[in-house]
Structures are given as structure tokens and as C-alpha cells.
Design an enzyme around this catalytic site. Structure first.
Site, PDB file in Angstrom:
ATOM      1  N   HIS A 124       0.780  -1.158  -0.126  1.00  0.00           N
ATOM      2  CA  HIS A 124       0.170  -0.133  -0.225  1.00  0.00           C
ATOM      3  C   HIS A 124       0.894   1.143  -0.090  1.00  0.00           C
ATOM      4  O   HIS A 124       0.171   2.319   0.728  1.00  0.00           O
ATOM      5  CB  HIS A 124      -0.875   0.382   1.198  1.00  0.00           C
ATOM      6  CG  HIS A 124      -1.842  -0.536   0.998  1.00  0.00           C
ATOM      7  ND1 HIS A 124      -2.347  -1.753  -0.370  1.00  0.00           N
ATOM      8  CD2 HIS A 124      -2.860  -1.708   1.528  1.00  0.00           C
ATOM      9  CE1 HIS A 124      -3.707  -2.370   0.287  1.00  0.00           C
ATOM     10  NE2 HIS A 124      -3.883  -2.347   0.874  1.00  0.00           N
ATOM     11  N   HIS A 169      -9.930   2.111   0.179  1.00  0.00           N
ATOM     12  CA  HIS A 169     -10.087   1.383   1.156  1.00  0.00           C
ATOM     13  C   HIS A 169     -11.330   1.065   2.341  1.00  0.00           C
ATOM     14  O   HIS A 169     -11.142   1.095   3.391  1.00  0.00           O
ATOM     15  CB  HIS A 169      -8.401   0.860   1.918  1.00  0.00           C
ATOM     16  CG  HIS A 169      -7.714  -0.848   2.462  1.00  0.00           C
ATOM     17  ND1 HIS A 169      -8.986  -1.666   3.248  1.00  0.00           N
ATOM     18  CD2 HIS A 169      -6.863  -0.989   2.004  1.00  0.00           C
ATOM     19  CE1 HIS A 169      -8.202  -2.491   3.235  1.00  0.00           C
ATOM     20  NE2 HIS A 169      -6.672  -2.530   2.851  1.00  0.00           N
ATOM     21  N   GLU A 206     -11.909  -3.577  -3.055  1.00  0.00           N
ATOM     22  CA  GLU A 206     -10.540  -2.515  -3.333  1.00  0.00           C
ATOM     23  C   GLU A 206     -10.467  -3.106  -4.531  1.00  0.00           C
ATOM     24  O   GLU A 206      -9.824  -3.686  -5.325  1.00  0.00           O
ATOM     25  CB  GLU A 206      -9.594  -2.816  -2.904  1.00  0.00           C
ATOM     26  CG  GLU A 206      -9.428  -2.680  -1.285  1.00  0.00           C
ATOM     27  CD  GLU A 206      -8.573  -3.013  -0.214  1.00  0.00           C
ATOM     28  OE1 GLU A 206      -7.326  -2.993  -0.821  1.00  0.00           O
ATOM     29  OE2 GLU A 206      -8.729  -4.455   0.459  1.00  0.00           O
TER      30      GLU A 206
END
Length: 402
Positions: free
Chosen positions: A165, A239, A366
């Protein structure tokens, strides 16, 4: 300027993808799977004045970050009274008020009432990324390395020897410039951020714009765009953790995904390159199944990247139905993949908005390109080059089923 539409990339990369499986976890702290701010302001239940002109979103203080920067909470409201609250800290969705089949509004996302919740030691330790914008690269890059134009780049290793991420301090921890406004579709919040050359090890000055729109047909639309002055991998997503019931867990939610394959990973949760058929497995959501029906057959729970069947344009990614409240959510996207995660590592240590978040308290949808794409030449490319503009759109549309 070349338009870099993420849907178009799939047509280049999918032909070489047949037969892969990638179980790409998004959990920051556990190897087996992936694991809204200050004072809220009262809003009116309409987005229009008596003259019919659309009004702008409202804002209120959401508190201060640990370095003393004050951040804001913006609330968008549509013609039916549906509301979404978003802070410019991480572009984070903190609250989403959606009616049930009786017309009663309920909050369907996990989050906190002020910015302190997103900076607490407990949150930092588990790092579930509640509601945040994710970048520069969502999901994993294997061993924190990739080679681009003959040069090897090294990134922070923040997840079991890999980069997750965006690294140690991704877009989820940045304070974005915010511009509330209106459009023909409804109230908007435009967020911009400059990710400088070398930030978290990535090349190029990346200009990112994300526009949230709460439409008057009860959809939350997210438009992503980006440009760069050096070639760089980019994979942007949100997210948010959803719970359409407002209950303790999401195991009774029914999910459908038009995806015949999913990506397989090795022991380090990095894709092997194989796309494996879902047929005959607990990963088959081509027809509706509750989350809890087969989750026990999946070690650690669902936290995988599904390969969406449609390869171009805006297409269906998932449909979710919660029978108690009647709420539905339809996800459409221009992205080729969908990471479906079921809150496997929430353990009750996080408390927000008067609720304790235990295991399976929320699920994530996502929309994304595939994990580790910079190291997987057969996957759709995530490389953005100078002169190109990345454009990607994902929509979460809400409704009820009586």
C-alpha cells in the site's frame, strides 16, 4: 496528452494471463491475509435551495494530526438525505449514511469520530487503512523491488519483506488539498496531492487528483487521475470497510462477483503469475453466496484479488445484498481486478463511533490492478509515463431490496 485509461490496459495484458491465481493479502501485520473526525456538523437533508441551485458540501474541524496540522471533515449530502463524510487526512471516508428498506439512515462504513482514531498506537499497529485512499501502489510489490527502464528501484519493506500500500507512509497518511464543490451529478470533493520524486522510493513527481461525488441516484463515485514526469508504477484504490447491516459482522451479506478467475500467490503472498478458475471452489461468487457460507474453507478468510471478466470500459465488479436491512451495493469500475477482504484480522482492539470492531466487522471491495504487476510482465501494466494521464473510476451504488 495521451489518455491512460486503466481499463484499456487489460486488453494488452490479459491474453498472456490465462491460467493464473493470486491470493494477494492486504493485511499489514499478518502474513496470511489482509487484514470518520473532530466535530461533525449537522447537515440539511437536501442538496438544493428553494431556487433549485445545488449547495456545496459543509465542513468542520476533524482535529489535528500528530505534527499539529489541522484537518477538515467534509460532508456531502444528496437529494434523498444520503450523506458521506470524508476527511482530507488520507482522503478517508469516515461515515456513509444510507437508508434501509424502511427508509432509516444507517452508517455503513467503519471509522472514527476524529483524526486521533486514525493515528492511535492501536490503529498504527494493525493498520487496517479504514476508508483511506491508497497509493502510490495499492497492494503488494514483491521484495520491495522493481526494475523500470533498466534501473532497479528499492522501496520500504513494510510487510513481511514486501512493500504494501505504498510503503511506510503512503497516501493514506498524507494531508490532501481539498476543494468542495458541486456538479450536475451532485455534491463533490476534489482532493489533490503531489507525491514527489523519490517519495517512498518511487520515481517521478506524481500529481494525483481524486474526486468524490455523491450522486442524486444514491451512488458514491470516485474518479482517480494522475500524471507524472518520470515513468512510475501507479495503482490507486480506496480501502473502505463496509457493513450494510450495522451489525457485529458481515457473514450474512450475500456477494456476487462476475469473475471466473483469481490470482494465486506463493508463501510470501506474491503472485506466481497463475490465474486459477474459481469454479468448484469457495472463491466462486459468479452466483450469490453469503460471506460466511464457505469462509471456513479459506485459510485465514477471504483476502484475494479476483480477475474481473470484462476487460474494458466501466463494468460490474460486485453486488452485495444484506437481507436484514434490505440494503444493496453495486460496484462498477474501470479496473481489471477486485481485492475482496473480509476483515479477518480485526480483533476488537479498535473502537470507533461507539462500536467495537471485531473479526469480520466489515468487508472491503478494493478495485485495482493486480498485485506485484511491476514484476509480472504478463499482467496488465501499471506503468504511467510522462505525457499520459491515468484515469480510473469506481462507483458504489446503494439501494434496497424489499
Amino acid at each position: 496528452m495521451t489518455n491512460f485509461n486503466r481499463a484499456g490496459l487489460l486488453t494488452k495484458g490479459v491474453a498472456g494471463l490465462a491460467g493464473f491465481l493470486s491470493v494477494a493479502s492486504c493485511n499489514q501485520s499478518a502474513p496470511a491475509t489482509e487484514q470518520a473526525a473532530g466535530t461533525s456538523q449537522t447537515m440539511t437533508d437536501t442538496t438544493q435551495t428553494a431556487s433549485g441551485a445545488a449547495t456545496a458540501p459543509t465542513s468542520a474541524s476533524f482535529g489535528k494530526t500528530q505534527d499539529g496540522t489541522e484537518v477538515q471533515l467534509y460532508t456531502l449530502t444528496n437529494a434523498h438525505g444520503m450523506k458521506v463524510s470524508i476527511t482530507n487526512f488520507g482522503g478517508t471516508i469516515t461515515s456513509l449514511m444510507v437508508p434501509d428498506k424502511a427508509g432509516k439512515l444507517g452508517d455503513v462504513v467503519l471509522g472514527f469520530d476524529n483524526v486521533n482514531g486514525y493515528q492511535s498506537p492501536e490503529f498504527k499497529k494493525s493498520n487496517p487503512y479504514f476508508g483511506a485512499l491508497i497509493g502510490r501502489y495499492g497492494n503488494r510489490i514483491g521484495k520491495g523491488k522493481f526494475t523500470l527502464d533498466g534501473k532497479e528501484y528499492s522501496l520500504p519493506l513494510n510487510n513481511n519483506g514486501n512493500t504494501l500500500h505504498g510503503g511506510e507512509k503512503g497516501f493514506d497518511e498524507k494531508v490532501w488539498q481539498a476543494e468542495p464543490g458541486t456538479s450536475a451529478d451532485g455534491q463533490t470533493l476534489k482532493l489533490t496531492y503531489l507525491s514527489k520524486d523519490g517519495e517512498e522510493g518511487f520515481p517521478g513527481n506524481l500529481n494525483v487528483t481524486v474526486v468524490y461525488t455523491l450522486t442524486n441516484d444514491d451512488a458514491l463515485k470516485i474518479d482517480y487521475s494522475a500524471s507524472t514526469d518520470k515513468a512510475t508504477p501507479v495503482n490507486l484504490t480506496n480501502h473502505a470497510y463496509f457493513n450494510l447491516s450495522g451489525g457485529k459482522d458481515v457473514l450474512g451479506h450475500e456477494v456476487t462477483m462476475p469473475a471466473d478467475r483469481y490470482t494465486v500467490v506463493d508463501a510470501g503472498l506474491i503472485p506466481t503469475g497463475e490465474l486459477r478458475p474459481v469454479k468448484g471452489t469457495p472463491f466462486d461468487f459468479t452466483s450469490a453466496h453469503t460471506i460466511g457460507e464457505r469462509i471456513g474453507q479459506v485459510p485465514g478468510g477471504y483476502d484475494h484479488n479476483w480477475v474481473l471478466n470484462q476487460a474494458s470500459g466501466s463494468h460490474a465488479a460486485a453486488t452485495v445484498y444484506e437481507p436484514t436491512t434490505g440494503r444493496t451495493m453495486e460496484v462498477t469500475t474501470t479496473e481489471p481486478g477486485l481485492q475482496f477482504y473480509t476483515g479477518n484480522f480485526l480483533d476488537g482492539t479498535l473502537k470507533g463511533k461507539g462500536t467495537t470492531y471485531g473479526k469480520h466487522a466489515g468487508f472491503c471491495m478494493e478495485t485495482q490492478h493486480f498485485p506485484d504487476s511491476p514484476n509480472q510482465p504478463k499482467f496488465p501494466s501499471t506503468i504511467l509515463k510522462p505525457g499520459e494521464t491515468l484515469q480510473s473510476t469506481t462507483t458504489y451504488k446503494f439501494g434496497v431490496r424489499q
